[in-house]
Design a protein around this motif. Structure first.
Motif, mmCIF file in Angstrom:
data_model
loop_
_atom_site.group_PDB
_atom_site.id
_atom_site.type_symbol
_atom_site.label_atom_id
_atom_site.label_comp_id
_atom_site.label_asym_id
_atom_site.label_seq_id
_atom_site.Cartn_x
_atom_site.Cartn_y
_atom_site.Cartn_z
ATOM 1 N N THR A 173 0.838 -1.194 0.000
ATOM 2 C CA THR A 173 0.000 0.000 0.000
ATOM 3 C C THR A 173 0.875 1.247 0.000
ATOM 4 O OG1 THR A 173 -0.126 0.358 2.399
ATOM 5 C CG2 THR A 173 -1.580 -1.326 1.454
ATOM 6 N N ASN A 174 0.217 2.408 -0.013
ATOM 7 C CA ASN A 174 0.955 3.670 0.075
ATOM 8 C C ASN A 174 0.711 4.346 1.422
ATOM 9 O OD1 ASN A 174 2.843 5.243 -1.374
ATOM 10 N ND2 ASN A 174 1.295 6.809 -1.763
ATOM 11 N N MET A 175 0.220 3.569 2.400
ATOM 12 C CA MET A 175 -0.100 4.128 3.712
ATOM 13 C C MET A 175 1.163 4.532 4.455
ATOM 14 S SD MET A 175 -2.953 1.286 4.864
ATOM 15 C CE MET A 175 -3.437 2.134 6.375
ATOM 16 N N SER A 176 1.066 5.619 5.220
ATOM 17 C CA SER A 176 2.171 5.968 6.112
ATOM 18 C C SER A 176 2.117 5.010 7.302
ATOM 19 C CB SER A 176 2.058 7.422 6.578
ATOM 20 O OG SER A 176 0.866 7.621 7.307
ATOM 21 N N VAL A 177 3.291 4.597 7.767
ATOM 22 C CA VAL A 177 3.379 3.576 8.810
ATOM 23 C C VAL A 177 4.180 4.126 9.982
ATOM 24 C CG1 VAL A 177 4.138 1.234 9.395
ATOM 25 C CG2 VAL A 177 3.287 1.736 7.081
ATOM 26 N N LEU A 178 3.663 3.922 11.197
ATOM 27 C CA LEU A 178 4.395 4.271 12.413
ATOM 28 C C LEU A 178 4.814 2.967 13.086
ATOM 29 C CD1 LEU A 178 5.393 6.355 14.472
ATOM 30 C CD2 LEU A 178 3.169 6.174 15.613
#
Length: 457
Positions: A173-178
């Motif tokens: 995906t292109n989600m930002s990840v923490l």
């Protein structure tokens, strides 16, 4: 072969560093003063200079100034104590590529050396043509990953399996990840796996250590600067956002960012445009953001030290890193993996861990997580005189915390009955070698070696 000049008046330390770097494939010379370093640089070409800040005649800054005046273009990494970080910042403004704090971490130093060399021309640098300005730019925290395959092993515990399953789900995906986890759990490794599992894998992976960025250099590190925009800006510099364009930007220890930098970062993430320090031109950027922290950011928000809007911008998906004590069954697996690495790096052939050492390591809590385990195995590999690592090579806190020398049910104590003990453990485990190894208190690799030794199928 790339040549490195070590400038340090600690002869013992310089010799140790010279020997270690030679094993990494570098040609190394040493100098114990600024005057000796000038002579060496005037006589020959070096790919990189590794200089202590404090020297008997002058300091590392004087050497940097001389190199700039003479047109000697080689990246410089400054070694300094934590108490002298401000001098390191000053040296970077004068053109140093990077700095490391003493006592030096060898893995960190080797990484920084390779990063600095990657940013220079292929040929070793010497004197530049007259009138040409030196082109060294500070990249204290901004690094591009090596495209070579990652050297790692996945654990088999439930906690480890869940982590890697989540990585495989979010990576495309292109989600930002923490990534949230304690120190030493391998957060940057997971960030690189996310990058390599995405459609951006062929583009840059750029890592920024947010805890290492001085306040007055933060904007330059993230957004770059143009020549002459501030004292020490000797050439144009590409910032982390621009360097990561099309790829992944990894912000390690994002909770350490100052409030002012958080504001600048939020705007760049919202607008997807940045402007170099000293420039009026906006540059569009397309990056995927992965951030990591060992801090409770929600508590930081409550204290007013971290912005709520930035938190939600970087936290579309959260990965929680398990601590090593939560992956107890994986400790022998990781220990074997780190042993293989240590054998290669140190030129040794240690077979494995004896029963008592394996049991001690399995019972220890490992507050430093995988990093502590890796360092412990490497140190023990260096110290080991026989074929196996024993409790004698392990730190006292590991042996004492594990309850001393208590032996497992089928511990291999008597060489005469060792074969019989193995056969009994295999029978008790129903032929399952992994379970038999646990009963014996040894790692699986050691068991396989014993099976081969006694001809047991």
């Amino acid at each position: 072969m790339e040549r490195i000049l070590i400038v340090d008046d600690d002869i013992t330390f310089a010799l140790m560093l010279r020997t270690w770097l030679a094993k990494q494939g570098f040609e190394v010379e040493t100098a114990s003063s600024v005057a000796a370093a000038r002579t060496a640089l005037a006589k020959g070409s070096f790919s990189l200079v590794l200089s202590d800040m404090r020297l008997p005649d002058e300091d590392g800054i004087a050497l940097l100034q001389w190199m700039a005046g003479e047109g000697v273009e080689a990246p410089v990494i400054v070694m300094t104590s934590y108490a002298e970080i401000q001098n390191a910042v000053r040296s970077m403004k004068l053109g140093a590529s990077d700095y490391v704090a003493k006592p030096v971490n060898p893995d960190e130093l080797l990484k920084k050396i390779r990063e600095a060399l990657k940013g220079t021309a292929a040929a070793p640098a010497g004197k530049m043509p007259a009138g040409k300005a030196p082109g060294r730019g500070g990249r204290a925290s901004c690094t591009e990953a090596d495209p070579a395959p990652l050297n790692y092993i996945e654990g088999r515990s439930d906690a480890s399996r869940q982590l890697y399953e989540y990585v495989r789900l979010v990576a495309p995906t292109n989600m930002s990840v923490l990534i949230h986890g304690a120190s030493g759990t391998g957060k940057e490794h997971i960030a690189q796996l996310i990058h390599r599992g995405s459609s951006r894998a062929a583009k840059p992976f750029v890592a920024v250590d947010c805890g290492a960025i001085p306040r007055d250099l933060a904007a330059s590190e993230f957004f770059g600067h143009v020549k002459g925009s501030f004292t020490g800006a000797l050439s144009d510099k590409v910032g982390a956002f621009e360097a990561a364009n099309g790829g992944t930007l990894f912000l390690d220890e994002v909770g350490n960012l100052t409030y002012e930098t958080q504001v600048q970062l939020l705007r760049a993430l919202q607008e997807r445009r940045i402007r170099r320090v000293g420039s009026t031109r906006e540059i569009p950027v397309d990056i995927r953001l992965v951030a990591a922290t060992n801090e409770n950011l929600e508590a930081a928000i409550a204290r007013g030290t971290f912005r709520t809007d930035l938190y939600h911008r970087i936290n579309e998906f959260t990965l929680r890193m398990p601590e090593l004590r939560q992956m107890e069954g994986d400790i022998p697996l990781f220990a074997d993996f780190f042993l293989d690495q240590a054998n290669r790096e140190l030129g040794k052939e240690i077979v494995g861990f004896d029963a008592a050492a394996a049991a001690a390591m399995a019972r220890y809590a490992w507050p430093g997580n995988l990093r502590q385990l890796k360092n412990t195995v490497k140190s023990a590999t260096l110290l080991a005189a026989g074929d196996y690592i024993t409790c004698r090579e392990l730190p006292e806190e590991i042996v004492s915390a594990s309850g001393g020398s208590a032996a497992p049910k089928y511990a291999l104590r008597d060489p005469v009955s060792e074969e019989e003990q193995i056969r009994r453990a295999l029978a008790a485990a129903g032929g399952n070698k992994s379970r038999a190894a646990r009963l014996l208190g040894i790692d699986r690799k050691t068991l396989y070696n014993k099976l081969h030794l006694y001809g047991i199928e």
